[in-house]
Write a protein that holds these residues in place. Structure first.
Motif, PDB file in Angstrom:
ATOM      1  N   LEU B 126      -0.317  77.184  44.810  1.00 30.96           N
ATOM      2  CA  LEU B 126       0.630  78.203  44.632  1.00 30.96           C
ATOM      3  C   LEU B 126       2.134  78.148  44.873  1.00 30.96           C
ATOM      4  CD1 LEU B 126      -0.084  80.770  43.033  1.00 30.96           C
ATOM      5  CD2 LEU B 126      -0.530  82.059  45.296  1.00 30.96           C
ATOM      6  N   LYS B 127       2.146  77.508  46.317  1.00 27.32           N
ATOM      7  CA  LYS B 127       3.487  77.445  46.982  1.00 27.32           C
ATOM      8  C   LYS B 127       4.419  76.580  45.990  1.00 27.32           C
ATOM      9  CE  LYS B 127       5.449  76.588  51.419  1.00 27.32           C
ATOM     10  NZ  LYS B 127       4.804  76.015  52.548  1.00 27.32           N
ATOM     11  N   ASP B 128       3.980  75.349  45.784  1.00 24.51           N
ATOM     12  CA  ASP B 128       4.713  74.378  44.778  1.00 24.51           C
ATOM     13  C   ASP B 128       4.998  74.972  43.407  1.00 24.51           C
ATOM     14  OD1 ASP B 128       3.987  72.261  46.721  1.00 24.51           O
ATOM     15  OD2 ASP B 128       1.885  72.252  46.039  1.00 24.51           O
ATOM     16  N   TYR B 129       3.757  75.549  42.896  1.00 20.54           N
ATOM     17  CA  TYR B 129       4.236  76.341  41.719  1.00 20.54           C
ATOM     18  C   TYR B 129       5.473  77.390  41.760  1.00 20.54           C
ATOM     19  CZ  TYR B 129       2.702  78.860  37.425  1.00 20.54           C
ATOM     20  OH  TYR B 129       2.521  79.127  36.195  1.00 20.54           O
ATOM     21  N   GLY B 130       5.235  78.007  42.567  1.00 19.95           N
ATOM     22  CA  GLY B 130       6.307  79.039  42.728  1.00 19.95           C
ATOM     23  C   GLY B 130       7.896  78.593  42.927  1.00 19.95           C
ATOM     24  N   ALA B 131       7.732  77.407  43.699  1.00 20.99           N
ATOM     25  CA  ALA B 131       8.837  76.766  44.040  1.00 20.99           C
ATOM     26  C   ALA B 131       9.620  75.949  42.624  1.00 20.99           C
ATOM     27  CB  ALA B 131       8.904  75.526  45.230  1.00 20.99           C
TER      28      ALA B 131
END
Lengths: 483, 169
Positions: B126-131
């Motif tokens: 989720l974090k990479d996606y958001g970034a």
């Protein structure tokens, strides 16, 4: 990461702010006039902004958005085309007065999508920009006023949406293959990784499918079915927009995509020649029997898309330059035809070719515009249609595509027949000496300015092509190389 | 284990996709579409793209198919009597199938799957996606907002009834 450069992104920002401004205007009741004035102002500022941003060269959004000479001159063309469509639109007689402001909002957003389209070098941005330019068009077709017993605009809109969705689906599928083959969604990176495998079957199928969405915008043969019906069903102004700017955007993106294939890719070149031949023959032969001027322009549009693809078969800078030059010229000529349609049309109805009779007495300026535009479309010197076609043919001939060149020339000859038919009707087609003199047509200031601008453009591009062609060719250099 | 799961999900996807096309009853076809999407979500999960598989189930299985069913039931579909295919569509279908077969054969015999560098393994947390949404894909994300605006306005413009709609001025 390069710092965000607002000046490079200026044209898009102007259009975005303009769209929001029109949105605010739209909230009042029946603000059609105010929205039009606002849109014209936005178009003028956007044109200025594109000129200011012309020398910029940078990449934005981690390389997803590329500002280079190629995208910047196209943004000038698109802003100018936007201005032309607004000047053409008059008071939109065939759109309900309650929704005129919305119409201008959709128009502005569609133009915004096109300006983003020519700069996008990342597949997701490209797709979203393409959708942004298409969605408003679907709605604008359906927004034509309903008349007694006429729901043809809904049928056209549904056809337009269905074909659009199908063509886009094929395109997405192709892009997914390209991503699978190269592991990247950035076009410049794809270009490097695709080069060694560009002639394998999978790469060819992937590229072919990826072209589909742009064939649809351009109305190339297997994706052309919507064209005549949408031209006929949409209001005159909407058809004038659909016939011009999206095609410029489509050719620009096709240049980026076709150049992904290596220069000596016979399969792609053969495919493109086949499509060009089919489009030309189909469009021209069916245009011969049309009575409705807009339908005629629709079928001739298919043929002209075929001519533009002739340039792509060369798969080199000369060919792409010719295709771009031709499509810009085509935009001017077709806009000129649509000025005549909008002004001759009574209360926004469709115009039969017979209705053009006696145009030179009703409005000499309009008749001159029509004659110049139609001669240009037919490819008669000294107008832009001739020099554009000349560039296309010489690029194809340099690659040894003799058969294709001969077929193109034959098609141009067929086309001259129905184009001259239009001129004959407009200039000599009067009902007889004793018939009452036709009532003169009143042109407002915007139509007059537009006629003069288009006339100057068509003649100027036809007489002095060298500086512009050189500039286009220069902007194409290194189109897929990293900045 | 993973292989057999892959085949299971693939069979589910392809089989129910076929059923979508072949089923006469539209409601059943929509439910088969749901099954097909679940199969795809399973394949995504096997590829470590957990976020994507959850999103697929949430958005497609949860919202889109439900919307399909809603519309289908509103329209009260009637099962049509079986129609014979036209000769032209039989010819076109055969040609299409032949082309597809030819293409598949040429992929298998001449395709060079291995020469292309494999896509970087990207564990889409989720974090990479958001970034990524706020860097590379910032522009598309913002523009999608405009697409939604257009869609909303379009629905209003097309569905609103105006006074004196038919007046020809």
């Amino acid at each position: 990461m390069t710092p965000f450069s607002a000046i490079a992104f200026f044209p898009e920002l102007v259009l975005l702010a303009g769209a929001l401004g029109i949105f605010v205007v739209m909230l009042g009741e029946s603000q059609g006039k105010a929205a039009r004035a606002g849109a014209i102002f936005v178009a003028l500022v956007a044109l200025g902004a594109s000129i200011v941003a012309l020398p910029q060269s940078t990449v934005l959004f981690d390389g997803a958005y590329r500002i280079d000479a190629f995208s910047q001159w196209l943004k000038i063309v698109i802003s100018a085309g936007y201005l032309f469509v607004l000047l053409l639109s008059g008071n939109l007689p065939d759109i309900r007065k309650e929704t005129k402001a919305e119409y201008y909002l959709f128009l502005t957003l569609s133009v915004l999508g096109l300006t983003m389209l020519v700069s996008s070098v990342e597949v997701l941005s490209l797709i979203i920009a393409l959708e942004l330019s298409s969605f408003p068009l679907y709605l604008m077709v359906a927004m034509r006023r309903e008349r007694e017993g006429q729901r043809v605009q809904m049928e056209s809109a549904i056809k337009y949406v269905m074909f659009g969705v199908a063509a886009n689906g094929i395109m997405f599928f192709g892009f997914s293959y390209l991503f699978g083959l190269t592991g990247s969604t950035h076009l410049p990176e794809m270009f490097v990784k695709l080069a060694p495998i560009a002639t394998t079957p999978l790469a060819i199928v992937a590229l072919t499918m990826a072209f589909a969405g742009f064939y649809y915008k351009l109305a190339i043969f297997p994706f052309h079915f919507w064209t005549p019906d949408v031209y006929q069903g949409a209001s005159n102004e909407t058809a004038g927009f659909i016939a011009t700017l999206p095609k410029v955007g489509a050719v620009a993106v096709l240049v980026r995509l076709v150049s992904l294939a290596t220069p000596e890719n016979h399969a792609i070149a053969t495919l493109l020649s086949g499509l060009a031949i089919l489009s030309m023959c189909y469009g021209n032969l069916i245009a011969l029997v049309q009575k409705d001027f807009k339908r005629l322009l629709g079928f001739s549009g298919i043929a002209h898309a075929g001519y533009a693809v002739v340039g792509f078969t060369a798969m080199n800078t000369a060919g792409y330059t010719a295709a771009l030059y031709y499509i810009v010229g085509y935009m001017l000529m077709v806009t000129a035809c649509f000025v005549v349609i909008c002004k001759v049309s009574k209360d926004g109805t469709n115009v039969e070719i017979d209705e053009l009779a006696g145009l030179h007495r009703r409005s000499p300026l309009l008749a001159l515009t029509l004659v110049v535009a139609v001669f240009g479309l037919a490819g008669i010197p000294p107008f832009v249609g001739f020099i554009g076609k000349f560039g296309l043919l010489s690029a194809a001939l340099a690659k040894g595509q003799l058969a294709l060149v001969i077929i193109t020339v034959i098609n141009s000859a067929i086309a001259i027949y129905y184009y001259l038919q239009v001129v004959r009707k407009a200039v000599f087609g009067e009902k007889g000496a004793d018939a009452p003199a036709p009532e003169p047509l009143h042109l407002d200031w915007s139509a007059k300015i537009l006629c003069v601008l288009l006339l100057v453009g068509i003649v100027w591009l036809g007489v002095a092509p060298a500086p512009i062609m050189d500039a286009i060719a220069a902007s194409l250099a290194g189109i897929n190389l990293p900045l | 284990m993973e292989n057999s799961l892959f085949y299971l999900f693939s069979a589910l996807t392809v089989g129910s996709a076929l059923a979508v096309v072949l089923h006469k009853n539209t409601v059943n076809a929509a439910v088969c579409l749901l099954l097909s999407l679940l199969g795809v979500a399973g394949i995504f999960a096997l590829l470590d793209a957990l976020l994507l598989s959850v999103l697929l189930i949430l958005v497609y299985a949860g919202a889109v198919v439900a919307l399909f069913l809603f519309i289908v039931m509103l329209l009260k579909p009637q099962t049509e009597p079986k129609k014979a295919y036209k000769k032209a569509s039989v010819v076109a279908g055969t040609m299409g199938a032949a082309l597809l077969g030819l293409g598949l054969c040429s992929f298998v015999t001449r395709g060079q799957f291995s020469t292309a560098p494999a896509a970087e393994v990207f564990h889409a947390g989720l974090k990479d996606y958001g970034a990524m949404l706020f860097t590379t894909y910032l522009l598309p994300v913002q523009v999608v907002g405009f697409l939604l605006l257009i869609a909303m306005l379009g629905v209003i413009v097309l569905s609103k009834k105006f006074e004196g709609q038919e007046d020809a001025k």
